[in-house]
Design an enzyme around this catalytic site. Structure first.
Site, short mmCIF file in Angstrom:
data_model
loop_
_atom_site.label_atom_id
_atom_site.label_comp_id
_atom_site.label_asym_id
_atom_site.label_seq_id
_atom_site.Cartn_x
_atom_site.Cartn_y
_atom_site.Cartn_z
CE LYS A 4 -1.96 -1.04 3.92
NZ LYS A 4 -1.06 -2.24 4.17
NE ARG A 50 -3.93 -1.00 9.84
CZ ARG A 50 -2.83 -0.45 9.10
NH1 ARG A 50 -2.69 0.67 8.99
NH2 ARG A 50 -1.86 -1.38 8.83
NE ARG A 107 1.92 -4.92 11.53
CZ ARG A 107 2.72 -4.50 10.81
NH1 ARG A 107 4.00 -4.88 10.99
NH2 ARG A 107 2.73 -3.51 9.80
NE ARG A 133 6.84 -0.56 10.59
CZ ARG A 133 5.71 -0.46 9.77
NH1 ARG A 133 5.42 0.09 8.68
NH2 ARG A 133 4.52 -0.91 10.27
NE ARG A 138 7.27 -2.66 6.21
CZ ARG A 138 6.06 -2.61 6.43
NH1 ARG A 138 5.39 -2.01 5.48
NH2 ARG A 138 5.35 -3.05 7.40
P1 ADP Z 1 1.65 -1.53 7.35
O1 ADP Z 1 2.08 -0.39 6.16
O2 ADP Z 1 2.65 -2.41 7.58
O3 ADP Z 1 0.22 -1.91 7.24
P2 ADP Z 1 1.12 1.00 8.78
O4 ADP Z 1 2.59 1.74 8.84
O5 ADP Z 1 0.27 1.13 8.18
O6 ADP Z 1 1.62 -0.71 8.93
O7 ADP Z 1 0.76 0.80 10.39
C1 ADP Z 1 1.61 0.49 11.67
C2 ADP Z 1 0.67 0.30 12.72
O8 ADP Z 1 -0.11 1.51 13.24
C3 ADP Z 1 -0.34 -0.64 12.77
O9 ADP Z 1 0.00 -2.01 13.07
C4 ADP Z 1 -1.31 -0.04 13.91
O10 ADP Z 1 -1.00 -0.28 15.21
C5 ADP Z 1 -1.11 1.55 13.68
N1 ADP Z 1 -2.21 2.10 12.69
C6 ADP Z 1 -1.88 2.54 11.47
N2 ADP Z 1 -2.96 2.96 10.83
C7 ADP Z 1 -4.10 2.80 11.92
C8 ADP Z 1 -5.54 2.71 11.75
N3 ADP Z 1 -6.14 3.50 10.93
N4 ADP Z 1 -6.20 2.44 13.10
C9 ADP Z 1 -5.71 1.86 13.85
N5 ADP Z 1 -4.26 1.72 14.05
C10 ADP Z 1 -3.36 2.07 13.01
P1 ADP Z 2 2.19 -1.69 3.07
O1 ADP Z 2 2.44 -0.31 3.11
O2 ADP Z 2 1.03 -2.39 2.76
O3 ADP Z 2 2.57 -2.13 4.52
P2 ADP Z 2 5.00 -1.49 1.76
O4 ADP Z 2 4.57 -0.59 0.73
O5 ADP Z 2 5.64 -1.01 2.93
O6 ADP Z 2 3.50 -2.13 2.35
O7 ADP Z 2 5.59 -2.83 1.38
C1 ADP Z 2 5.92 -3.86 2.21
C2 ADP Z 2 7.48 -4.63 1.72
O8 ADP Z 2 7.37 -5.06 0.48
C3 ADP Z 2 8.45 -3.29 1.44
O9 ADP Z 2 9.65 -3.76 1.91
C4 ADP Z 2 8.31 -2.99 0.01
O10 ADP Z 2 9.54 -2.71 -0.45
C5 ADP Z 2 8.17 -4.34 -0.55
N1 ADP Z 2 7.14 -4.39 -1.67
C6 ADP Z 2 6.01 -3.40 -2.06
N2 ADP Z 2 5.58 -3.65 -3.31
C7 ADP Z 2 6.07 -4.96 -3.51
C8 ADP Z 2 5.81 -5.59 -5.01
N3 ADP Z 2 4.89 -5.61 -5.90
N4 ADP Z 2 6.86 -6.96 -4.89
C9 ADP Z 2 7.59 -7.06 -4.27
N5 ADP Z 2 8.15 -6.35 -2.85
C10 ADP Z 2 7.05 -5.41 -2.73
#
Ligand code: ADP
Ligand code: ADP
Ligand code: ZN
Length: 214
Positions: free
Chosen positions: A13, A88, A171, A160, A127
């Site tokens: 995302k 979420r 998660r 992270r 990541r």
């Molecule tokens: P990822 O990109 O791996 O999905 P995020 O950076 O979006 O992770 O979120 C990291 C953490 O921050 C989540 O696991 C949650 O604890 C918190 N968080 C982020 N966005 C929300 C949301 N909309 N509602 C509740 N918690 C959130």
């Molecule tokens: P999210 O925001 O949904 O948690 P991220 O954009 O942070 O996800 O991506 C999670 C991990 O996967 C990062 O290390 C990113 O560089 C990698 N990644 C993202 N898109 C792809 C893809 N299409 N193929 C392989 N790896 C990817």
């Protein structure tokens, strides 16, 4: 243009939201990034959020919704935005729908980046994030030019805390229970678009551009 990115943690995302923001000239709003900035700055909001984030749980809606509402009412959001990591939960989605309705507006697209759980664990384990500028890398799929160093700002990259395997499974469970129902919510609203997130980053982006238009 108002866009929501849906998908499991690690689905890509953030990666896609950054590309969309650059291409369409709209801000990328990541609730996770806002929480991490608050933790780094030692704010009260950050301290509250950290307890939940460290355990792989969602930050409570009372905290999250207000924070997001403040952000989308800032000046730079006038022409739209791409939301990454919000909503979420169903109550978060309903609050957003209501707030927009009050202004005669609505979400244009909810893009679901679909990636099966099997692929998620390797995505998250590899990541690496820059704590200074928020850039994201992957040790295998999107490696920085110099190992462990951010291409953009030269700061150190970190794994992270919540990307360690024990928290990733938690998660994913939280995602299936609380966030996945949003796919149906936005399908009913008529704005859901699906993309295959297992393709490489550039191909996923091209599929999204085809949906959003040039
Ligand atoms: P990822 O990109 O791996 O999905 P995020 O950076 O979006 O992770 O979120 C990291 C953490 O921050 C989540 O696991 C949650 O604890 C918190 N968080 C982020 N966005 C929300 C949301 N909309 N509602 C509740 N918690 C959130
Ligand atoms: P999210 O925001 O949904 O948690 P991220 O954009 O942070 O996800 O991506 C999670 C991990 O996967 C990062 O290390 C990113 O560089 C990698 N990644 C993202 N898109 C792809 C893809 N299409 N193929 C392989 N790896 C990817
Ligand atoms: Zn950086």
């Amino acid at each position: 243009m108002k866009i929501i990115m849906l998908g499991a943690p690690g689905a890509g995302k953030g990666t896609q939201a950054k590309k969309i923001a650059a291409r369409y000239g709209i801000p990328h709003i990541s609730t996770g990034d806002i929480f991490r900035a608050n933790i780094k700055g030692g704010t009260e909001l950050g301290m509250k959020a950290k307890t939940f984030m460290d355990q792989g749980m969602l930050v409570p809606d009372e905290i999250t919704i207000g924070m997001l509402m403040d952000r989308i009412h800032e000046d730079d959001c006038r022409n739209g935005y791409v939301l990454d990591g919000f909503p979420r939960t169903i109550p978060q989605a309903e609050s957003l729908t209501e707030a927009l309705k009050g202004m005669g507006e609505a979400i244009d697209y909810a893009v679901n980046v679909d990636v099966p759980d099997e692929n998620i664990v390797s995505r998250m384990g590899g990541r690496r994030a820059c704590v200074a500028c928020g850039a994201t890398y992957h040790v295998e799929f999107n490696a920085p030019k110099a190992e462990g160093v951010c291409d953009t700002c030269g700061e150190k990259l970190v794994l992270r805390d919540d990307d360690k395997p024990e928290t990733v499974q938690k998660r994913l469970n939280v995602y299936h229970e609380q966030t996945q129902p949003l796919i149906d919510y936005y399908k009913k609203a008529g704005v859901l678009k699906e993309v295959d997130g297992t393709k490489n980053m550039e191909d996923v982006f091209q599929d999204i551009v085809a949906i959003l238009g040039v």
